[in-house]
Scaffold this active site. Sequence first.
Site, PDB file in Angstrom:
ATOM      1  N   ASP A   4      36.618  41.886  -4.246  1.00 23.35           N
ATOM      2  CA  ASP A   4      36.370  40.628  -4.945  1.00 23.35           C
ATOM      3  C   ASP A   4      36.738  40.734  -6.425  1.00 23.35           C
ATOM      4  OD1 ASP A   4      35.617  37.993  -5.122  1.00 23.35           O
ATOM      5  OD2 ASP A   4      33.476  38.393  -5.250  1.00 23.35           O
ATOM      6  N   ASN A   6      39.719  39.220  -7.896  1.00 22.80           N
ATOM      7  CA  ASN A   6      41.151  39.087  -8.226  1.00 22.80           C
ATOM      8  C   ASN A   6      41.409  37.897  -9.140  1.00 22.80           C
ATOM      9  OD1 ASN A   6      41.469  41.158  -6.432  1.00 22.80           O
ATOM     10  ND2 ASN A   6      42.511  39.969  -4.859  1.00 22.80           N
ATOM     11  N   TRP A   9      40.158  38.494 -12.662  1.00 20.31           N
ATOM     12  CA  TRP A   9      41.015  39.483 -13.325  1.00 20.31           C
ATOM     13  C   TRP A   9      42.239  38.787 -13.920  1.00 20.31           C
ATOM     14  CZ3 TRP A   9      45.936  41.505 -13.173  1.00 20.31           C
ATOM     15  CH2 TRP A   9      46.111  42.787 -13.732  1.00 20.31           C
ATOM     16  N   HIS A  21      45.818  38.587  -7.090  1.00 19.84           N
ATOM     17  CA  HIS A  21      45.987  39.034  -5.702  1.00 19.84           C
ATOM     18  C   HIS A  21      47.134  40.050  -5.604  1.00 19.84           C
ATOM     19  CE1 HIS A  21      43.046  36.126  -4.643  1.00 19.84           C
ATOM     20  NE2 HIS A  21      43.824  35.063  -4.697  1.00 19.84           N
ATOM     21  N   SER A  49      38.174  35.668   4.204  1.00 17.72           N
ATOM     22  CA  SER A  49      37.061  35.240   5.065  1.00 17.72           C
ATOM     23  C   SER A  49      37.385  33.911   5.736  1.00 17.72           C
ATOM     24  CB  SER A  49      35.788  35.100   4.226  1.00 17.72           C
ATOM     25  OG  SER A  49      35.873  33.977   3.364  1.00 17.72           O
ATOM     26  N   LEU A 115      43.663  58.294   9.513  1.00 18.04           N
ATOM     27  CA  LEU A 115      42.819  57.243   8.925  1.00 18.04           C
ATOM     28  C   LEU A 115      43.080  55.946   9.686  1.00 18.04           C
ATOM     29  CD1 LEU A 115      41.096  55.938   6.518  1.00 18.04           C
ATOM     30  CD2 LEU A 115      43.313  55.467   5.464  1.00 18.04           C
ATOM     31  N   ARG A 172      31.149  46.513  -2.920  1.00 18.91           N
ATOM     32  CA  ARG A 172      31.604  45.191  -3.374  1.00 18.91           C
ATOM     33  C   ARG A 172      31.907  45.253  -4.856  1.00 18.91           C
ATOM     34  NH1 ARG A 172      30.312  39.138  -1.638  1.00 18.91           N
ATOM     35  NH2 ARG A 172      31.720  38.122  -3.109  1.00 18.91           N
TER      36      ARG A 172
END
Length: 225
Positions: A4, A6, A9, A21, A49, A115, A172
């Site tokens: 969270d 972006n 920023w 983004h 989301s 991974l 977060r």
Amino acid sequence: MIMDGNGRWARERGKERVYGHFEGVESVRACTETAVEAGVEYLSLFAFSEENWGRPEAEVTTLMELMASSMINERDTFMANGIRFRVLGNLSRLSEKLRAAIDEMEKATSGNTRLTLIIFLSYSGKWDIMQAAKRLAADYAGREDEMAGLDISAFDKYLVTAGVPDPDLIVRTSGEQRISNYLLWQSAYSEFYFTDILWPDFRRDQFLAAIEAYAGRDRRYGKVK
Ligand code: IPE
Ligand code: IPE
Ligand code: MG
């Protein structure tokens, strides 16, 4: 990772939200590398989301395009580092083109074991629980006695995360202290780490700091030691 901050920023720099983004993709790259380095087996990123569909159309379109292009660009890195790539969420809402790109990447990386990188796309926790309940009910229609005897692990198998361990740590960024409909069921005993750092500034050192904080946690699962 609940990635969270972006937009903030970018705005702090007098730029359009989407610029944040783009910069956020660099953090995804850095965190993926750090996860491999630190021996993390599953890295889950909340990228979009179900509620994010309600953002301005131009932002949604840019995010979807960014998703497709970064995915394709990372192919060689994933193969070289043994990264298995998966996308989980309500994929029926995605474009045909994006779904095809996801499908191809998932297939190409399915044999990688170092991974597992999971992108949660068009995902929400309530949606996940709901789709699981519907599918379970359909499977057990006419067999209600059997359904009554099911345990928690039987329900786990209907969630989109079936087979994926519950998250040990949920990070977060951006100072918000909420789950925003992320892994509601799966986070029952997760540790939380909130940081004021905005996602585009969350890189290797910040991730390692989160892991270190996690190492100091005492997980009791409701029991007494
Ligand atoms: C996170 O950054 C990325 C997505 C939710 C897609 P935001 O876009 O939410 O940035 P802020 O929270 O508005 O700063
Ligand atoms: C959470 O961020 C969702 C993702 C990071 C994908 P949001 O920016 O959408 O959450 P709220 O609106 O601040 O709760
Ligand atoms: Mg946000």
